[in-house]
Motif scaffolding. Structure first.
Motif, PDB file in Angstrom:
ATOM      1  N   ILE A 101      47.291  52.108  36.233  1.00 40.47           N
ATOM      2  CA  ILE A 101      48.384  51.652  35.217  1.00 40.47           C
ATOM      3  C   ILE A 101      48.099  51.019  34.138  1.00 40.47           C
ATOM      4  O   ILE A 101      48.780  51.099  33.015  1.00 40.47           O
ATOM      5  N   ASP A 102      46.948  50.147  34.088  1.00 43.92           N
ATOM      6  CA  ASP A 102      46.482  49.388  32.967  1.00 43.92           C
ATOM      7  C   ASP A 102      45.575  50.176  31.959  1.00 43.92           C
ATOM      8  O   ASP A 102      45.321  49.818  30.769  1.00 43.92           O
ATOM      9  N   THR A 103      45.177  51.592  32.160  1.00 42.44           N
ATOM     10  CA  THR A 103      44.363  52.436  31.529  1.00 42.44           C
ATOM     11  C   THR A 103      44.871  53.516  31.076  1.00 42.44           C
ATOM     12  O   THR A 103      44.860  54.213  30.111  1.00 42.44           O
ATOM     13  N   LEU A 104      45.590  54.237  31.932  1.00 45.92           N
ATOM     14  CA  LEU A 104      46.407  55.580  31.664  1.00 45.92           C
ATOM     15  C   LEU A 104      47.577  55.226  30.806  1.00 45.92           C
ATOM     16  O   LEU A 104      48.297  54.043  30.724  1.00 45.92           O
ATOM     17  N   SER A 105      47.707  56.045  29.957  1.00 51.03           N
ATOM     18  CA  SER A 105      48.865  55.969  28.970  1.00 51.03           C
ATOM     19  C   SER A 105      50.005  56.131  29.296  1.00 51.03           C
ATOM     20  O   SER A 105      50.274  56.537  30.679  1.00 51.03           O
ATOM     21  N   PHE A 106      51.154  55.558  28.776  1.00 49.86           N
ATOM     22  CA  PHE A 106      52.339  55.701  29.607  1.00 49.86           C
ATOM     23  C   PHE A 106      52.959  56.761  29.731  1.00 49.86           C
ATOM     24  O   PHE A 106      53.486  57.261  31.307  1.00 49.86           O
ATOM     25  N   SER A 107      52.719  57.925  28.928  1.00 48.46           N
ATOM     26  CA  SER A 107      53.247  59.061  29.065  1.00 48.46           C
ATOM     27  C   SER A 107      52.509  59.800  30.294  1.00 48.46           C
ATOM     28  O   SER A 107      52.971  60.709  31.086  1.00 48.46           O
ATOM     29  N   ASP A 108      51.097  59.838  30.185  1.00 46.71           N
ATOM     30  CA  ASP A 108      50.422  60.231  31.271  1.00 46.71           C
ATOM     31  C   ASP A 108      50.822  59.871  32.635  1.00 46.71           C
ATOM     32  O   ASP A 108      50.782  60.772  33.634  1.00 46.71           O
ATOM     33  N   CYS A 109      50.847  58.412  32.623  1.00 42.88           N
ATOM     34  CA  CYS A 109      51.216  57.897  33.943  1.00 42.88           C
ATOM     35  C   CYS A 109      52.716  58.435  34.546  1.00 42.88           C
ATOM     36  O   CYS A 109      52.832  58.617  35.765  1.00 42.88           O
TER      37      CYS A 109
ATOM     38  N   ILE B 101      53.813  55.918  22.928  1.00 43.85           N
ATOM     39  CA  ILE B 101      53.994  56.091  24.380  1.00 43.85           C
ATOM     40  C   ILE B 101      52.506  56.948  24.915  1.00 43.85           C
ATOM     41  O   ILE B 101      52.173  56.870  26.157  1.00 43.85           O
ATOM     42  N   ASP B 102      51.874  57.556  24.203  1.00 43.95           N
ATOM     43  CA  ASP B 102      50.859  58.460  24.361  1.00 43.95           C
ATOM     44  C   ASP B 102      49.477  57.586  24.413  1.00 43.95           C
ATOM     45  O   ASP B 102      48.408  58.262  24.734  1.00 43.95           O
ATOM     46  N   LEU B 104      49.542  53.707  24.198  1.00 44.37           N
ATOM     47  CA  LEU B 104      49.761  52.446  25.013  1.00 44.37           C
ATOM     48  C   LEU B 104      49.482  52.830  26.520  1.00 44.37           C
ATOM     49  O   LEU B 104      49.924  53.634  27.054  1.00 44.37           O
ATOM     50  N   SER B 105      49.006  51.595  27.242  1.00 43.96           N
ATOM     51  CA  SER B 105      48.984  51.810  28.547  1.00 43.96           C
ATOM     52  C   SER B 105      50.351  51.799  29.208  1.00 43.96           C
ATOM     53  O   SER B 105      51.197  51.215  28.733  1.00 43.96           O
ATOM     54  N   PHE B 106      50.287  52.165  30.583  1.00 41.60           N
ATOM     55  CA  PHE B 106      51.572  52.142  31.261  1.00 41.60           C
ATOM     56  C   PHE B 106      52.092  50.901  31.246  1.00 41.60           C
ATOM     57  O   PHE B 106      53.211  50.473  31.201  1.00 41.60           O
ATOM     58  N   SER B 107      50.952  49.873  31.643  1.00 40.03           N
ATOM     59  CA  SER B 107      51.531  48.614  31.835  1.00 40.03           C
ATOM     60  C   SER B 107      51.990  47.861  30.547  1.00 40.03           C
ATOM     61  O   SER B 107      52.986  47.220  30.586  1.00 40.03           O
TER      62      SER B 107
END
Lengths: 396, 396
Positions: A101-109, B101-102, B104-107
């Motif tokens: 979750i700290d490296t995947l993008s918000f959208s991908d995660c 969002i694409d 930035l990281s999820f966190s």
């Protein structure tokens, strides 16, 4: 034992350590998809998802052709197929899962979470766990670190012979980069986090060492263009300047970090003194560090020496001062542990870390040096053994 | 007009275009924090958050010192202070907001959403919007693109003179990289997306051009190490091979993309034919493309020519074939539009895109060339004018 057998055995060790952590945390599975973590677990990079259940064999969900052999491979086009394929294979669908979750993008995660029909509260941070696991190196990894250190040293040894009077900082950096590549530098230089743009390392000369940078490295520098505000800026190297070379040790996937300082003629007494204090910090930490010591204590040891010498205004910068003196090194240049005052981390056997107590002296430049140390059962081993005094390029 | 005035005027144009989109979409504010988008909106990079309301002035929430002048700057330590500071200033708290969002990281994104007390359904994708806005260049940006193209061309012109018999693909690449740096290459080479690891471009020789890579570039290559499976692999350049040079055009923040092919002696008739077909694709697209044409149509024009010549088995790879023939270029090497069969995008005036119809010929290597074109009101202007035929390095 040949390289492939050694790698294969090592991958089993790495996966087993991850599974032990998963069992301890009550996590059902881990999905990794970023280059660095896939490489760590597979020994190669693919476009897809590395799936490891808490017990049993890994499954490789592959989105794009690979040209190497892998067991338990399933070809998919999109993450939504992972759950279908697990069900088809009669495997347990994970309820609690480790995701990067700290490296995947918000959208991908977000898409991955939805595709696995997971609840947000059942997501555990794989980025943090993998970084912690990766910080303790195996024997295989250490042999790669040692290979890297050897080449890093060979390149630095040649720096006095490529310097020419009248060069700018960028001229010298280009020559070093070329030398690096000819000595096996892999080019790519991976760093972790959102504010870590860099290209092949940092070379700081004279007052440019005082310039703050938006990126989270130990020191700054204006850079050559506003699109990369870090490091060398194109100014001529002048008499009385120092040249701090902190170029990438990326000669194997497992990196080393190393800084040495050169001068053009004599520099100020204050600069020589600060460099000697950097040496005192190294020696003190080497004499006291061992498995179990707190990284915060190492930071405090350094700050005591800095304050006793009245050099705190110059330590780790002037107009901007970094609040760390060292960091783990591995597949990324900035791994845990980080040597900060508030760190909760302890040194462990087989951690590899860089120690970089540096000073910026106005009108002179940066001084202090950096070594990469291996934590052994008995203390620290310096992996980057090379002359640590400031080398005067006018005396070569 | 001096550079700073021109930049300042241009930033106003860019912000106004974003605000018009925000008003159209009923969005209250936009927060940008990744290097590329901050640079696009500020002309510089800082560690912090660029905040633009749908009407009125931008606010710069800065986490780390900067050494340039900026109006409306607020220093913060953490994102939670953004909302507090907006309230303190008596400004409207945004309900509907654009976030990256694409990228930035999820966190980080999750924390930002919580800190702004937002609902997930009120988040709009800033990554996609900014990429679309950035695809249409201003006059200021075009002058930077032209500067970049000029240097890109100068470097490529010198390639025949640095090749030496007996070199490996990596030897030649190192020499080109060195030349690039001496001609102003900024080093950093930004690409967008999760599977886009690269270092200073791609050089493909002989059968290595057939090797698939996990990364989403037009062609693959084994790479020199399993940690970067892309491009040159360290094999000797042989007689009858082609050398495809697709090295970074990163001589200004706004990049160009350009591929040229060299051969060692004569190559097979099939390879010469395929290169000529690449030329036919360029000429046909240049004669037909203009604002309003669909990118999917451009792809289909290319495929018709490829199929008519019976070359589909070699087009954009053999064992792995890319499904695009071109892409926008700018602050990142892979911007919209993408020339794919399923693209919904149309060409617009002032879009800059690279067209790269390439073929891989087994045992020979890659052929075909790539230019960067500017879409004008009347059609396409080639920004990378340089000999397009295959240059035989044995005849130099």
């Amino acid at each position: 034992m040949d390289f492939n057998t050694a790698l294969s055995n090592d991958l089993n060790i790495r996966r087993k350590r991850l599974q032990e952590e998963m069992q301890r945390q009550g996590v059902d599975a881990c999905i990794l998809t970023t280059s660095v973590n896939v490489f760590y677990m597979v020994g190669a990079i693919y476009n897809g998802y590395f799936y490891l259940p808490s017990e049993g064999e890994a499954i490789h969900f592959i989105k794009r052709n690979i040209d190497f052999e892998l067991e338990h491979t399933i070809h998919i086009r999109k993450p939504e197929q992972i759950l279908e394929e697990l069900q088809k294979a009669g495997l347990k669908c994970p309820q609690k899962i480790l995701l990067e979750i700290d490296t995947l993008s918000f959208s991908d995660c977000d898409r991955l979470i939805a595709s696995l029909k997971l609840q947000k509260e059942n997501i555990v941070n794989a980025s943090v766990l993998l970084r912690r696991l990766r910080s303790v190196k195996t024997d295989f990894e250490l042999s790669q670190v040692r290979l890297c250190a050897k080449r890093h040293i060979e390149v630095y040894k040649q720096i006095p012979y490529i310097y020419k009077e009248g060069m700018t900082d960028l001229d010298l950096q280009f020559e070093i980069e070329f030398l690096m590549r000819k000595h096996g530098s892999l080019g790519i230089f991976r760093s972790y986090g959102a504010n870590m743009d860099i290209y092949m390392g940092s070379l700081l000369v004279g007052e440019n060492a005082e310039s703050p940078s938006p990126f989270d490295f130990a020191l700054g520098g204006k850079g050559g263009n506003s699109v990369l505000p870090l490091g060398a800026c194109g100014e001529k190297i002048k008499k009385g300047n120092t040249i701090m070379v902190d170029m990438a040790g990326n000669y194997s996937p497992w990196m080393t970090d190393m800084t040495r300082v050169f001068s053009v003629g004599k520099i100020s007494d204050l600069a020589y003194k600060a460099h000697a204090v950097s040496g005192e910090i190294h020696q003190t930490i080497v004499s006291q560090a061992k498995p179990g010591i707190a990284c915060a204590d190492l930071y405090n040891i350094a700050m005591d020496i800095v304050n006793r010498n009245g050099l705190d205004a110059y330590f780790m910068g002037t107009r901007q001062q970094a609040k760390f003196i060292g960091h783990g090194v591995g597949l990324e240049i900035n791994e845990p542990p980080v040597l900060t005052p508030r760190s909760k981390e302890l040194l462990e056997t087989n951690i590899v870390f860089a120690l970089e107590p540096k000073f910026v002296i106005p009108e002179v430049g940066a001084v202090g040096y950096e070594n990469t140390y291996l934590v052994t059962d008995n203390g620290l081993e310096n992996l980057t053994v090379l002359e640590e005094n400031i080398i005067d390029l006018n005396n070569q």
